[in-house]
Design a protein around this motif. Sequence first.
Motif, PDB file in Angstrom:
ATOM      1  N   GLU A   1       3.004   4.309  -7.645  1.00  0.00           N
ATOM      2  CA  GLU A   1       1.808   4.065  -8.475  1.00  0.00           C
ATOM      3  C   GLU A   1       1.810   2.716  -9.176  1.00  0.00           C
ATOM      4  O   GLU A   1       0.766   2.115  -9.343  1.00  0.00           O
ATOM      5  CB  GLU A   1       1.582   5.183  -9.505  1.00  0.00           C
ATOM      6  CG  GLU A   1       1.221   6.502  -8.873  1.00  0.00           C
ATOM      7  CD  GLU A   1       0.816   7.537  -9.886  1.00  0.00           C
ATOM      8  OE1 GLU A   1      -0.254   8.121  -9.718  1.00  0.00           O
ATOM      9  OE2 GLU A   1       1.579   7.759 -10.854  1.00  0.00           O
ATOM     10  N   ILE A   2       2.948   2.234  -9.633  1.00  0.00           N
ATOM     11  CA  ILE A   2       3.004   0.932 -10.300  1.00  0.00           C
ATOM     12  C   ILE A   2       4.148   0.130  -9.685  1.00  0.00           C
ATOM     13  O   ILE A   2       5.242   0.643  -9.506  1.00  0.00           O
ATOM     14  CB  ILE A   2       3.157   1.079 -11.835  1.00  0.00           C
ATOM     15  CG1 ILE A   2       3.014  -0.274 -12.515  1.00  0.00           C
ATOM     16  CG2 ILE A   2       4.455   1.751 -12.210  1.00  0.00           C
ATOM     17  CD1 ILE A   2       2.854  -0.194 -14.027  1.00  0.00           C
TER      18      ILE A   2
ATOM     19  N   THR B   1      -5.681  -3.766  -1.581  1.00  0.00           N
ATOM     20  CA  THR B   1      -5.063  -2.434  -1.632  1.00  0.00           C
ATOM     21  C   THR B   1      -5.844  -1.475  -2.526  1.00  0.00           C
ATOM     22  O   THR B   1      -5.379  -0.370  -2.789  1.00  0.00           O
ATOM     23  CB  THR B   1      -3.611  -2.528  -2.143  1.00  0.00           C
ATOM     24  OG1 THR B   1      -3.606  -3.113  -3.447  1.00  0.00           O
ATOM     25  CG2 THR B   1      -2.728  -3.314  -1.197  1.00  0.00           C
TER      26      THR B   1
ATOM     27  N   TYR C   1      -1.305  -1.550 -10.239  1.00  0.00           N
ATOM     28  CA  TYR C   1      -1.274  -0.089 -10.368  1.00  0.00           C
ATOM     29  C   TYR C   1      -2.377   0.515  -9.517  1.00  0.00           C
ATOM     30  O   TYR C   1      -3.483  -0.024  -9.428  1.00  0.00           O
ATOM     31  CB  TYR C   1      -1.490   0.302 -11.837  1.00  0.00           C
ATOM     32  CG  TYR C   1      -1.839   1.760 -12.034  1.00  0.00           C
ATOM     33  CD1 TYR C   1      -0.850   2.730 -12.065  1.00  0.00           C
ATOM     34  CD2 TYR C   1      -3.159   2.168 -12.186  1.00  0.00           C
ATOM     35  CE1 TYR C   1      -1.164   4.073 -12.237  1.00  0.00           C
ATOM     36  CE2 TYR C   1      -3.485   3.507 -12.356  1.00  0.00           C
ATOM     37  CZ  TYR C   1      -2.477   4.449 -12.376  1.00  0.00           C
ATOM     38  OH  TYR C   1      -2.792   5.774 -12.538  1.00  0.00           O
ATOM     39  N   ARG C   2      -2.064   1.636  -8.901  1.00  0.00           N
ATOM     40  CA  ARG C   2      -3.072   2.449  -8.230  1.00  0.00           C
ATOM     41  C   ARG C   2      -2.640   3.903  -8.311  1.00  0.00           C
ATOM     42  O   ARG C   2      -1.498   4.236  -8.011  1.00  0.00           O
ATOM     43  CB  ARG C   2      -3.234   2.045  -6.763  1.00  0.00           C
ATOM     44  CG  ARG C   2      -4.379   2.812  -6.093  1.00  0.00           C
ATOM     45  CD  ARG C   2      -4.570   2.453  -4.658  1.00  0.00           C
ATOM     46  NE  ARG C   2      -3.461   3.013  -3.888  1.00  0.00           N
ATOM     47  CZ  ARG C   2      -3.079   2.577  -2.708  1.00  0.00           C
ATOM     48  NH1 ARG C   2      -3.674   1.551  -2.148  1.00  0.00           N
ATOM     49  NH2 ARG C   2      -2.075   3.159  -2.069  1.00  0.00           N
TER      50      ARG C   2
ATOM     51  N   ALA D   1      -6.214  -1.601  -5.678  1.00  0.00           N
ATOM     52  CA  ALA D   1      -5.389  -1.358  -6.856  1.00  0.00           C
ATOM     53  C   ALA D   1      -5.979  -2.086  -8.058  1.00  0.00           C
ATOM     54  O   ALA D   1      -6.942  -2.842  -7.928  1.00  0.00           O
ATOM     55  CB  ALA D   1      -3.963  -1.833  -6.595  1.00  0.00           C
TER      56      ALA D   1
ATOM     57  N   ASP E   1       0.832  -1.201   0.000  1.00  0.00           N
ATOM     58  CA  ASP E   1       0.000   0.000   0.000  1.00  0.00           C
ATOM     59  C   ASP E   1       0.873   1.260   0.000  1.00  0.00           C
ATOM     60  O   ASP E   1       0.626   2.191  -0.778  1.00  0.00           O
ATOM     61  CB  ASP E   1      -0.915  -0.027   1.227  1.00  0.00           C
ATOM     62  CG  ASP E   1      -2.092   0.909   1.096  1.00  0.00           C
ATOM     63  OD1 ASP E   1      -2.719   0.925   0.025  1.00  0.00           O
ATOM     64  OD2 ASP E   1      -2.380   1.623   2.073  1.00  0.00           O
TER      65      ASP E   1
ATOM     66  N   LEU F   1       2.650   1.606  -3.395  1.00  0.00           N
ATOM     67  CA  LEU F   1       1.732   2.073  -4.442  1.00  0.00           C
ATOM     68  C   LEU F   1       1.503   3.579  -4.333  1.00  0.00           C
ATOM     69  O   LEU F   1       1.412   4.263  -5.351  1.00  0.00           O
ATOM     70  CB  LEU F   1       0.396   1.332  -4.368  1.00  0.00           C
ATOM     71  CG  LEU F   1       0.378  -0.071  -4.953  1.00  0.00           C
ATOM     72  CD1 LEU F   1      -0.907  -0.789  -4.557  1.00  0.00           C
ATOM     73  CD2 LEU F   1       0.536  -0.049  -6.454  1.00  0.00           C
ATOM     74  N   GLU F   2       1.421   4.084  -3.123  1.00  0.00           N
ATOM     75  CA  GLU F   2       1.231   5.521  -2.933  1.00  0.00           C
ATOM     76  C   GLU F   2       2.451   6.291  -3.433  1.00  0.00           C
ATOM     77  O   GLU F   2       2.331   7.355  -4.026  1.00  0.00           O
ATOM     78  CB  GLU F   2       0.956   5.830  -1.454  1.00  0.00           C
ATOM     79  CG  GLU F   2       0.665   7.282  -1.167  1.00  0.00           C
ATOM     80  CD  GLU F   2      -0.531   7.836  -1.925  1.00  0.00           C
ATOM     81  OE1 GLU F   2      -0.470   9.012  -2.324  1.00  0.00           O
ATOM     82  OE2 GLU F   2      -1.527   7.113  -2.136  1.00  0.00           O
TER      83      GLU F   2
ATOM     84  N   SER G   1      -1.901   7.488  -7.328  1.00  0.00           N
ATOM     85  CA  SER G   1      -1.504   8.084  -6.055  1.00  0.00           C
ATOM     86  C   SER G   1      -2.362   9.312  -5.767  1.00  0.00           C
ATOM     87  O   SER G   1      -2.698  10.069  -6.673  1.00  0.00           O
ATOM     88  CB  SER G   1      -0.032   8.487  -6.113  1.00  0.00           C
ATOM     89  OG  SER G   1       0.338   9.171  -4.951  1.00  0.00           O
TER      90      SER G   1
END
Length: 97
Positions: free
Chosen positions: A44-45, A69, A84-85, A71, A37, A40-41, A87
Motif C-alpha cells: 500500500e505505501i 499506477t 500510496y494506493r 496511486a 504496481d 503497491l498491491e 490495496s
Amino acid sequence: MLTGKQRSYLKSLSHGIDPIFQLGKNGITENFIKQVDDALEAREIIKVNVLDNSFMDSKEAANEVAQKTNAEFVQSIGNKFIIYRESEDNKQIELPK
C-alpha cells in the motif's frame, strides 16, 4: 484524493520504511511500473530512491509513477519519494477520516 490529515498520517508511517526501488538512468520503464504496481498491491505505501544519474527529479518522477499506477503522491524529500494506493485484496492501512 488525500486530505491533509491523511497525507500527514501516511508521512508518519513512511518514516520507518526503506526505499524498495531505485530509479536510475533507464527512467520509468514498463517493467518498473509493473513492479511498483505489484508492490503497491502488497504494501500500500512504498518509498522509491531516485539515483543521481536519473534524468528526472524526484517530484517529477513521483507524479509520473503515481499517475501510471493510479496511486497518490504523498511526499518527496531530497532524492526519495513516497506513494500510496489502497490495496484491493490486502488492505492494511486504515486512513483517518
